[in-house]
Write an enzyme that holds these catalytic residues in place. Structure first.
Site, PDB file in Angstrom:
ATOM      1  N   CYS A  76      24.060  44.398  14.789  1.00 16.23           N
ATOM      2  CA  CYS A  76      23.875  44.076  13.363  1.00 16.23           C
ATOM      3  C   CYS A  76      22.386  43.859  13.096  1.00 16.23           C
ATOM      4  O   CYS A  76      21.735  43.083  13.788  1.00 16.23           O
ATOM      5  CB  CYS A  76      24.667  42.807  13.044  1.00 16.23           C
ATOM      6  N   CYS A 122      26.334  44.133   7.998  1.00 20.05           N
ATOM      7  CA  CYS A 122      26.592  45.395   8.693  1.00 20.05           C
ATOM      8  C   CYS A 122      28.031  45.877   8.555  1.00 20.05           C
ATOM      9  O   CYS A 122      28.369  46.966   9.003  1.00 20.05           O
ATOM     10  CB  CYS A 122      26.229  45.264  10.169  1.00 20.05           C
ATOM     11  N   LYS A 165      10.942   2.845   2.490  1.00 21.56           N
ATOM     12  CA  LYS A 165      10.873   4.288   2.250  1.00 21.56           C
ATOM     13  C   LYS A 165      11.653   4.655   0.992  1.00 21.56           C
ATOM     14  O   LYS A 165      12.747   4.146   0.755  1.00 21.56           O
ATOM     15  CB  LYS A 165      11.445   5.027   3.455  1.00 21.56           C
ATOM     16  N   LYS A 168       2.439   4.450   1.522  1.00 26.87           N
ATOM     17  CA  LYS A 168       2.647   4.970   2.875  1.00 26.87           C
ATOM     18  C   LYS A 168       2.362   6.462   2.826  1.00 26.87           C
ATOM     19  O   LYS A 168       3.100   7.229   2.210  1.00 26.87           O
ATOM     20  CB  LYS A 168       4.079   4.713   3.333  1.00 26.87           C
ATOM     21  N   TYR A 179      -6.507   2.623   6.539  1.00 25.79           N
ATOM     22  CA  TYR A 179      -5.720   1.474   6.081  1.00 25.79           C
ATOM     23  C   TYR A 179      -5.541   0.373   7.120  1.00 25.79           C
ATOM     24  O   TYR A 179      -4.919  -0.627   6.848  1.00 25.79           O
ATOM     25  CB  TYR A 179      -4.345   1.932   5.610  1.00 25.79           C
ATOM     26  N   GLU A 183       0.844  -1.206   0.000  1.00 19.28           N
ATOM     27  CA  GLU A 183       0.000   0.000   0.000  1.00 19.28           C
ATOM     28  C   GLU A 183       0.873   1.249   0.000  1.00 19.28           C
ATOM     29  O   GLU A 183       2.004   1.201   0.479  1.00 19.28           O
ATOM     30  CB  GLU A 183      -0.833   0.064   1.295  1.00 19.28           C
ATOM     31  N   CYS A 188      31.172  41.428   8.035  1.00 17.65           N
ATOM     32  CA  CYS A 188      29.808  40.920   7.957  1.00 17.65           C
ATOM     33  C   CYS A 188      29.111  41.482   6.716  1.00 17.65           C
ATOM     34  O   CYS A 188      29.111  42.690   6.496  1.00 17.65           O
ATOM     35  CB  CYS A 188      29.050  41.325   9.215  1.00 17.65           C
ATOM     36  N   ASP A 220       2.021  10.220   3.998  1.00 15.19           N
ATOM     37  CA  ASP A 220       2.788  11.051   4.915  1.00 15.19           C
ATOM     38  C   ASP A 220       1.866  12.092   5.543  1.00 15.19           C
ATOM     39  O   ASP A 220       1.787  13.231   5.114  1.00 15.19           O
ATOM     40  CB  ASP A 220       3.922  11.730   4.145  1.00 15.19           C
ATOM     41  N   CYS A 264      29.561  37.332  13.035  1.00 18.32           N
ATOM     42  CA  CYS A 264      29.615  38.784  13.019  1.00 18.32           C
ATOM     43  C   CYS A 264      29.622  39.187  14.488  1.00 18.32           C
ATOM     44  O   CYS A 264      28.788  38.729  15.264  1.00 18.32           O
ATOM     45  CB  CYS A 264      28.375  39.330  12.301  1.00 18.32           C
TER      46      CYS A 264
HETATM   47  S1  IVH Z   1      -0.108   0.280   8.836  1.00 20.56           S
HETATM   48  C1  IVH Z   1       1.007  -1.518  13.132  1.00 20.56           C
HETATM   49  N1  IVH Z   1      -0.406   1.401   6.534  1.00 20.56           N
HETATM   50  O1  IVH Z   1       3.159   5.181   8.904  1.00 20.56           O
HETATM   51  C2  IVH Z   1       1.319  -0.356  12.260  1.00 20.56           C
HETATM   52  N2  IVH Z   1       0.610   2.660   8.253  1.00 20.56           N
HETATM   53  O2  IVH Z   1       5.847   4.940   9.980  1.00 20.56           O
HETATM   54  C3  IVH Z   1       0.277  -0.254  11.248  1.00 20.56           C
HETATM   55  N3  IVH Z   1       1.194   4.954   7.620  1.00 20.56           N
HETATM   56  O3  IVH Z   1       2.239   4.682  12.245  1.00 20.56           O
HETATM   57  C4  IVH Z   1       0.513   0.838  10.330  1.00 20.56           C
HETATM   58  N4  IVH Z   1       0.459   4.843   5.570  1.00 20.56           N
HETATM   59  O4  IVH Z   1       0.868   6.328  10.781  1.00 20.56           O
HETATM   60  C5  IVH Z   1       0.055   1.555   7.784  1.00 20.56           C
HETATM   61  N5  IVH Z   1      -0.782   2.261   4.420  1.00 20.56           N
HETATM   62  C6  IVH Z   1      -0.326   2.424   5.666  1.00 20.56           C
HETATM   63  C7  IVH Z   1       0.234   3.639   6.127  1.00 20.56           C
HETATM   64  C8  IVH Z   1       0.713   3.714   7.440  1.00 20.56           C
HETATM   65  C9  IVH Z   1       1.020   5.615   6.478  1.00 20.56           C
HETATM   66  C10 IVH Z   1       1.810   5.550   8.822  1.00 20.56           C
HETATM   67  C11 IVH Z   1       1.206   5.151  10.119  1.00 20.56           C
HETATM   68  C12 IVH Z   1       2.299   4.462  10.885  1.00 20.56           C
HETATM   69  C13 IVH Z   1       3.494   5.091  10.263  1.00 20.56           C
HETATM   70  C14 IVH Z   1       4.731   4.267  10.462  1.00 20.56           C
END
Ligand code: IVH
Length: 672
Positions: free
Chosen positions: A431, A411, A314, A116, A226, A114, A408, A118, A426
């Site tokens: 300044c 100034c 990541k 991730k 998720y 899935e 600087c 942010d 400086c």
């Molecule tokens: S599952 C048991 N799925 O990333 C942990 N987390 O760095 C279950 N996050 O704490 C997390 N997208 O806040 C999961 N598709 C995704 C996610 C996700 C973002 C976040 C979440 C987690 C953090 C970990």
């Protein structure tokens, strides 16, 4: 490394990580990229693994970040919210799959891949299909109840669609802000002369934690779900099935979700995700790979902070190559000259980049960066881009090392290297760049948090000679503010009100805002707790200061020197004459600090107190409360249905107290 060096290094890393945790989770205003942060954590993990004698239950490597802030009710998750182990390396990813397959004694395990997202982690509870609560991750065990703010999220159904709904379910997801909404808000702020927000993640995190509902309503947030937390009765048997259920119930789920078997297919999905994620409506910083079947998840289990059945892969920060056309020097509030790269504009992670940080003189010399060089720039987590390295093969033959100026650039005063320092400064305290820096710092969110007194306004105030030190802020009149550019009647009134309100903010904010060398937010909090007022801090000598937990020799000297300076002393006095009246924290009465130097862990349900009440009680007596049991734990305070922590305490020989035992100790402490 010698033992003491290891100890020092571990301490320094823990402190550094805690600082960044505070900035990221609580203040939603990080200073470094996720990648740099992950590296710090890895360094610490490696040291702790090589030196188990220094491992500790309350090391940041052992717990999830903590986003709890004041002003919200806290709520205990029915099932803890964990974090995820992460990696940037393909080999480590394959090693993860191998571990899973070995533990399950099963080839080609099914995984779900899935995006991730942010954003900000959140847990939403539905009872019989009705939304009853939205809670942040907090410290993993309990989080802040942000239901009132979450209700403004249009995509979050108040009621679930369909039949056969669970009695109680905790659904985990991520709140985020779309890029176009982020741009809209910043454009408005620019027009109003306010500071702009750094990136959508911080703004989403900040908004979720706002107490001003009207302002929350004005900012559009989105959500993706998720994860399955607690569920009664149990009703799904796999993550893929749960994602489908979420869709049926009317929730937004990951933009693309892959179901795969084995490492190769998973790796392919990760790469596909990387090529598509630019088109997603939210920022993604990686892929989350989860073992699909819940029974297999159970079999794999978890560590103290993360499941063994999932990993986050990541994506490395995006990089680009461009020409360094010039180097300018920024003069900060302490006079330090910071080199900034002026770049030939280039596209990077969706934006045009024309400047990047070179960090400091030493770093620049180490990388041997010269004007005219081709350089690699990187933008991580949408924070300020940085120059990573020089492409030496492309260096022009006539290039020369950059020479730092003797005066600087702001100034004209001489620049100097102070003894024992690497940075060039400086030396002129008057300044204008330093003056502006000090004022900006004082008014910033990490200090007095004066809304409306951002960089642009400070610049004008200094340029019109209306203020030259922090106490002058409190001499400003309505007419003076209203005469500034871009100031309408309303915004002048707002700024006057914000300045007035700042007078009674918490003491640590003032201490941090004064700009005492070495005193950051954490030290300021320690000092505020210990002294309770600026007046008594002023009287402290170095010997007294170093006694305080968290204050070292250098900081102590910095504090004493700060108040010794007549100029500083007179500014501080003016502040108080002008009505400064900071709120003192609840101070620990030394005579009551019977748990000084002792570390507690709390587990189970206590008969009369909630866990956070017990924590506050112990802390008020000078004790510390940690999240997990280690050799360093003095007491385990255990209530009913205490589980693994009790077993661990017993195996380590840690003394176990009941609530009644705790009360006894406190009573006895008083009479002794
Ligand atoms: S599952 C048991 N799925 O990333 C942990 N987390 O760095 C279950 N996050 O704490 C997390 N997208 O806040 C999961 N598709 C995704 C996610 C996700 C973002 C976040 C979440 C987690 C953090 C970990």
């Amino acid at each position: 490394m010698k033992d003491v060096q290891v100890e020092v290094e571990i301490r320094a890393l823990r402190k550094e990580i805690e600082k960044h945790d505070e900035l990221y989770y609580r203040q939603a205003d990080p200073e470094i990229s996720d990648q740099a942060y992950d590296q710090l954590k890895r360094d610490l993990e490696a040291l702790e693994a090589a030196h188990p004698e220094w491992a500790s239950g309350d090391s940041p490597t052992m717990r999830v970040g903590d986003d709890l802030v004041e002003g919200f009710e806290s709520y205990v998750h029915r099932q803890p919210m964990m974090s995820l182990d992460n990696t940037y390396s393909k080999d480590e990813f394959y090693a993860f799959v191998e571990r899973v397959e070995k533990a399950l004694e099963f080839d080609s395990v099914a995984f779900v891949v899935e995006p991730k997202i942010d954003g900000v982690a959140v847990s939403i509870t539905y009872e019989n299909g009705k939304l009853v609560r939205a809670v942040t991750r907090g410290n993993g065990t309990e989080g802040d109840d942000i239901t009132a703010n979450a209700l403004f999220i249009d995509e979050l159904p108040g009621e679930l669609k369909g039949t056969g709904l669970p009695e109680i379910i905790e659904i985990r997801g991520e709140i985020y802000m779309r890029n176009d909404e982020f741009d809209r808000i910043n454009a408005e702020r620019r027009a109003a002369g306010l500071d702009e927000f750094k990136n959508p993640r911080n703004l989403a995190a900040g908004t979720v934690k706002m107490l001003d509902r009207n302002e929350v309503a004005r900012r559009k947030l989105n959500i993706v779900l998720y994860g399955l937390g607690f569920c009664q009765p149990e009703m799904v048997s796999a993550q893929s099935e749960f994602n489908q259920t979420l869709t049926d119930w009317g929730f937004p789920v990951g933009e693309r979700i892959w179901k795969v078997r084995g490492a190769d297919e998973a790796w392919q999905a990760i790469n596909e995700l990387d090529s598509l994620r630019d088109q997603f409506p939210y920022p993604t910083d990686g892929a989350v790979v989860k073992t699909d079947r819940l029974d297999q998840q159970d079999q794999l289990g978890k560590t103290s902070k993360a499941p063994r059945w999932a990993i986050a892969f990541k994506f490395a920060a995006e990089q680009a190559e461009t020409i360094l056309e010039g180097i300018t020097l920024q003069v900060g509030r302490t006079g330090v000259l910071t080199p900034v790269a002026e770049l030939r504009p280039t596209q990077l992670a969706g934006t045009t980049v024309s400047r990047a940080t070179l960090h400091n003189q030493e770093e620049m010399q180490r990388k041997d960066v010269r004007i005219g060089d081709s350089v690699i720039v990187e933008k991580a987590g949408e924070i300020i881009p940085a120059v990573i390295r020089v492409v030496f093969e492309k260096r022009p033959s006539d290039s020369l090392p950059f020479v730092f100026p003797e005066s600087c650039p702001e100034c004209g005063a001489p620049t100097q290297k102070l003894e024992g320092e690497v940075a060039l400064r400086c030396v002129n305290a008057e300044c204008p760049a330093q003056i502006k820096g000090r004022l900006q710092h004082f008014a910033s969110r990490q200090c007095m948090d004066i809304e409306g007194l951002g960089e642009a306004v400070v610049d004008q105030l200094v340029e019109c000679s209306l203020v030259s030190n922090i106490s002058d802020i409190y001499r400003l009149t309505y007419d003076q503010i209203a005469s500034l550019e871009k100031f309408a009647e309303k915004s002048a009134q707002n700024l006057m009100a914000a300045i007035e309100q700042s007078k009674t903010k918490e003491l640590w904010r003032l201490l941090h805002g004064l700009g005492v060398p070495q005193v950051g937010a954490t030290a300021a909090k320690d000092l505020a707790k210990h002294f309770g007022s600026v007046a008594s801090l002023r009287e402290a000598d170095v010997e007294t200061l170093v006694e305080i937990d968290g204050i070292g020799e250098k900081t102590a000297q910095g504090i004493v020197a700060y108040f010794k300076s007549e100029a500083n002393a007179s500014i501080v006095e003016s502040l108080f004459e002008l009505g400064m009246s900071p709120t003192a924290p609840e101070m620990i009465d030394r005579s009551e600090a019977i748990f000084e130097g002792m570390s507690f862990v709390i587990t189970g349900t206590l008969p009369t107190m909630k866990r956070d009440e017990a924590k506050a009680l112990i802390e008020s007596k000078g004790g510390k409360v940690a999240g997990s049991v280690s050799k360093k734990t003095t007491f385990l305070l255990a209530g009913e249905s205490a589980g693994s922590k009790l077993t661990k305490a017993e195996s380590l020989g840690v003394e176990v107290l009941s609530e009644a035992d705790l009360f006894d100790k406190i009573e006895k402490g008083k009479s002794s």
